[in-house]
Design an enzyme around this catalytic site. Structure first.
Site, short mmCIF file in Angstrom:
data_model
loop_
_atom_site.label_atom_id
_atom_site.label_comp_id
_atom_site.label_asym_id
_atom_site.label_seq_id
_atom_site.Cartn_x
_atom_site.Cartn_y
_atom_site.Cartn_z
N ARG A 122 0.85 -1.20 0.00
CA ARG A 122 0.00 0.00 0.00
C ARG A 122 0.88 1.25 0.00
O ARG A 122 0.91 2.02 0.96
CB ARG A 122 -0.97 -0.07 1.16
CG ARG A 122 -2.10 -1.01 0.75
CD ARG A 122 -3.16 -1.13 1.73
NE ARG A 122 -4.44 -1.27 1.02
CZ ARG A 122 -5.57 -1.51 1.62
NH1 ARG A 122 -5.61 -1.61 2.93
NH2 ARG A 122 -6.68 -1.63 0.94
N GLN A 127 -1.13 2.65 -5.72
CA GLN A 127 -2.55 2.89 -5.41
C GLN A 127 -3.47 2.45 -6.54
O GLN A 127 -4.55 1.92 -6.29
CB GLN A 127 -2.77 4.37 -5.11
CG GLN A 127 -2.61 4.67 -3.63
CD GLN A 127 -2.95 6.09 -3.26
OE1 GLN A 127 -3.60 6.80 -4.02
NE2 GLN A 127 -2.50 6.50 -2.10
N ASP A 130 -4.27 -1.30 -6.36
CA ASP A 130 -4.71 -1.80 -5.06
C ASP A 130 -6.10 -2.46 -5.17
O ASP A 130 -7.13 -1.78 -5.10
CB ASP A 130 -4.73 -0.62 -4.08
CG ASP A 130 -5.01 -1.03 -2.66
OD1 ASP A 130 -5.53 -2.14 -2.44
OD2 ASP A 130 -4.72 -0.23 -1.76
N SER A 133 -8.59 -2.14 -2.17
CA SER A 133 -9.33 -0.89 -2.13
C SER A 133 -10.43 -0.85 -3.17
O SER A 133 -11.57 -0.48 -2.87
CB SER A 133 -8.41 0.31 -2.35
OG SER A 133 -7.55 0.45 -1.26
N TYR A 230 -2.71 0.10 9.49
CA TYR A 230 -3.76 -0.82 9.92
C TYR A 230 -4.01 -0.71 11.42
O TYR A 230 -3.24 -0.07 12.15
CB TYR A 230 -3.36 -2.27 9.58
CG TYR A 230 -3.36 -2.55 8.10
CD1 TYR A 230 -4.56 -2.72 7.41
CD2 TYR A 230 -2.18 -2.62 7.39
CE1 TYR A 230 -4.56 -2.97 6.04
CE2 TYR A 230 -2.17 -2.87 6.02
CZ TYR A 230 -3.37 -3.04 5.36
OH TYR A 230 -3.37 -3.28 4.02
#
Ligand code: NAD
Length: 378
Positions: A122, A127, A130, A133, A230
């Site tokens: 990440r 991005q 990903d 996501s 996280y």
């Protein structure tokens, strides 16, 4: 020329690993894209629409696979599929690398380079690749839409000549990618939205979406985010305070969407059966953490049950239920990843095995599992 194979998914998976848009871009990069006939049907990508952008429609899976350099899938392919590729070919898919170890080893034995898209680091450069996501965002949306449908009452406030319909109260637990989209969707539907998380960074995000933030904000809360962004597992003492807070808040809620996860661990149990007992009949819980054991004690993975008039859904593949969008975004994630591995001038595969995104996703190479975390089983 780099040959890319795409075959149909199995077991009711409606998504597919390419879209007309990505076929066009991949052929533009000089790749031949072979798609098994009907592979896009579940996502409304007809063979003709894919062919119009340059795809070669193969009459069968084996025909698409035969001698290909790259296989793109949504889920883990079969060992048979991988064996049909060129020796040492690349496979990019959501491989579920921590599940079915024997199956993974059989795939690895084919000698293919297996890349698990869900292990994508990440970092900002990745991005656009990903998949967690892109898929979680749609799952968060669908959870609210499904909850609203199961609720059997209106979500927005309505003032009519016959009286006022009150707005539904929506509570989102876990404010990661899925939770943020759930908040935004519930707000668009006109719900009164509140949300909770253990990471302090979420407080501002919740407020910026016009929802109320509710959390135990003690010293432990201030330290609850890992360097990777996280949540940490919380102490028994924190959990007790969190139970009390959730118990008092949940009684008044109409719709609860739970999305709380901790990497590599079972989902935290945030809703006890006793809390469900205090909820209003007709209330709905959609537990997006069902696959990892659920955030609600009563959740049954893959099922929708009723407990004292409260509906509790534990869906397993919500993104797959918005397949057109899920496939389009997933295919774009794959395209962005492949672009880093294809030499645009010479139109050949040039993988930089030292690249952070390649190392991060590479599960197996040359016949053996190489990913440190997967080797450790964590
Ligand atoms: P996730 O799916 O791992 O977890 C969902 C949410 O549950 C998280 O917000 C987590 O804090 C929360 N949670 C865990 N335990 C909880 C508990 N006991 N009570 C309440 N909530 C709890 O998270 P995610 O959606 O993958 O996002 C994790 C992080 O990654 C976020 O910081 C997000 O902004 C970040 N992110 C970064 C990138 C990137 O840079 N490419 C992309 C996506 C997400």
């Amino acid at each position: 020329m780099v040959t890319i194979a795409v075959t149909a998914e199995r077991d009711g998976e409606a998504r597919v690993a390419v879209s007309p848009e990505t076929v066009k871009k991949l052929t533009g990069l000089g790749c031949a894209v072979r798609v098994e006939t009907g592979a896009g049907a579940g996502s409304r990508f007809a063979d003709a629409a894919l062919a119009a952008q340059g795809a070669i429609i193969a009459a069968s899976g084996p025909e698409a696979l035969s001698g290909a350099d790259i296989l793109l899938k949504v889920r883990r392919p079969s060992a048979e599929e991988v064996r049909a590729l060129k020796p040492g070919a690349i496979v990019a898919a959501m491989l579920a690398p921590y599940d079915d170890r024997a199956g993974l080893e059989a795939l690895a034995a084919s000698g293919a380079s297996l890349m698990a898209m869900e292990l994508m680091p990440r970092i900002s450069r990745a991005q656009s690749m990903d998949v967690l996501s892109s898929q979680a965002n749609l799952a968060g949306y669908k959870a609210v839409v499904d909850a609203a449908a199961m609720f059997g009452q209106a979500v927005p406030m309505m003032m009519t000549a016959a009286g006022t319909v009150p707005a539904a109260k929506v509570f989102v637990m876990g404010v990661g990618v899925a939770g943020l989209q759930a908040i935004a969707t519930a707000r668009r539907l006109g719900g009164i939205v509140s949300a909770t998380d253990v990471r302090p960074a979420t407080k501002e995000q919740v407020a910026s979406l016009g929802a109320k933030f509710i959390a135990v904000e003690d010293e432990e809360f201030k330290q609850a985010q890992t360097a990777a962004g996280y949540a940490k597992p919380m102490s028994a003492e924190y959990q007790k305070k969190q139970y009390e807070l959730v118990a008092s808040h949940i009684k008044a809620q109409d719709i609860v969407i739970t999305t709380a996860l901790i990497p590599g661990r079972p989902a935290p149990k945030l809703i006890r059966a006793a809390m469900v007992d205090t909820m209003k009949p007709g209330a709905v819980i959609v537990d997006l953490a069902a696959e990892r054991g659920g955030n609600c004690e009563l959740t049954e993975a893959g099922k929708t049950i009723e407990h004292n008039g409260v509906t509790i859904a534990g869906p397993l593949n919500l993104a797959g239920q918005v397949p057109v969008n899920a496939s389009s975004l997933y295919a774009k994630n794959l395209l962005a990843f492949l672009e880093t591995m294809i030499d645009k001038k010479e139109k050949v595969l040039k993988v930089n095995w030292d690249d952070e995104i390649v190392k991060g996703t590479l599960v197996a190479k040359d016949g053996r599992i190489v990913h440190p975390a997967v080797l450790q089983g964590a």
